[in-house]
Design a protein around this motif. Structure first.
Motif, PDB file in Angstrom:
ATOM      1  N   ASP A 122       0.827  -1.204   0.000  1.00 59.70           N
ATOM      2  CA  ASP A 122       0.000   0.000   0.000  1.00 59.70           C
ATOM      3  C   ASP A 122       0.864   1.258   0.000  1.00 59.70           C
ATOM      4  O   ASP A 122       0.619   2.193  -0.768  1.00 59.70           O
ATOM      5  CB  ASP A 122      -0.940   0.031   1.208  1.00 59.70           C
ATOM      6  N   GLN A 123       1.866   1.283   0.862  1.00 61.24           N
ATOM      7  CA  GLN A 123       2.757   2.451   0.914  1.00 61.24           C
ATOM      8  C   GLN A 123       3.538   2.589  -0.384  1.00 61.24           C
ATOM      9  O   GLN A 123       3.713   3.692  -0.907  1.00 61.24           O
ATOM     10  CB  GLN A 123       3.716   2.334   2.096  1.00 61.24           C
ATOM     11  N   GLU A 177       1.544   3.845  -3.501  1.00 63.60           N
ATOM     12  CA  GLU A 177       1.291   5.288  -3.384  1.00 63.60           C
ATOM     13  C   GLU A 177       2.534   6.089  -3.781  1.00 63.60           C
ATOM     14  O   GLU A 177       2.418   7.193  -4.303  1.00 63.60           O
ATOM     15  CB  GLU A 177       0.878   5.646  -1.954  1.00 63.60           C
TER      16      GLU A 177
END
Length: 184
Positions: free
Chosen positions: A118-119, A122
């Motif tokens: 997820d990080q 992004e």
């Protein structure tokens, strides 16, 4: 048969057959030979587990945007994943006493990778390549990790183009993995 307490349970929005079909698509995609042959994913229990997690993460991340039914389907898919891992452990001969400990490790691996991916997504494809290199390719093969990250980003974009109802009904497809002659 109707049990007296069934009315307390939340009804499942997706039928069990739909959950099985979607989970089957995830497993089938994670078993595509090109990932192992051309993209450097180790053809081991751990490599297959990590690729399964990557595809499960892609779909669960997309389902976060589905307001009506997305959370329920995500939970059902995660539950199915846990059942599958439990079944696989038992088939491999892991004893009943050890299964909960191993399942806890699977859960930690799942949540750790979800957070890392997820990080990374992004931050961009290069960050995703770094996360994939670390988690799937055991820290080596950055060029292959970049190709795998390109595939993952494109697959996520494809899932983003799929309508919510297509996702909830399992009437979508994962994109074909990148071939050797394709670039990310």
């Amino acid at each position: 048969m109707l049990w007296p307490f069934n009315h307390f349970r939340k009804p499942r929005l997706a039928p069990a057959g739909t959950i099985e079909a979607i989970y089957g698509m995830i497993v089938t995609q994670a078993r595509e030979p090109i990932f192992y042959r051309d993209l450097g994913v180790p053809d081991t229990v751990n490599g297959r587990f990590d690729l399964l997690l990557l595809h499960l993460w892609l779909l669960l991340r997309r389902l976060r945007a589905v307001v009506q039914g997305g959370a329920e389907l995500s939970q059902a898919l995660f539950d199915r994943f846990c059942e599958d891992m439990d079944d696989n452990l038992r088939e491999m001969g892991v004893g009943d006493q050890s299964v909960p400990k191993r399942m806890r490790a699977f859960g930690e691996a799942f949540y750790g990778r979800v957070q890392a991916y997820d990080q990374a997504i992004e931050a961009g494809t290069e960050a995703l390549a770094q996360a994939i290199c670390k988690n799937i390719l055991n820290g080596s093969g950055l060029d292959q990790a970049r190709r795998l990250a390109g595939y993952a980003a494109a697959a996520y974009a494809d899932l983003g183009q799929a309508g919510d109802s297509a996702l909830l009904q399992g009437s979508f497809k994962f994109r074909a993995p990148l071939r050797e002659d394709e670039t990310s």
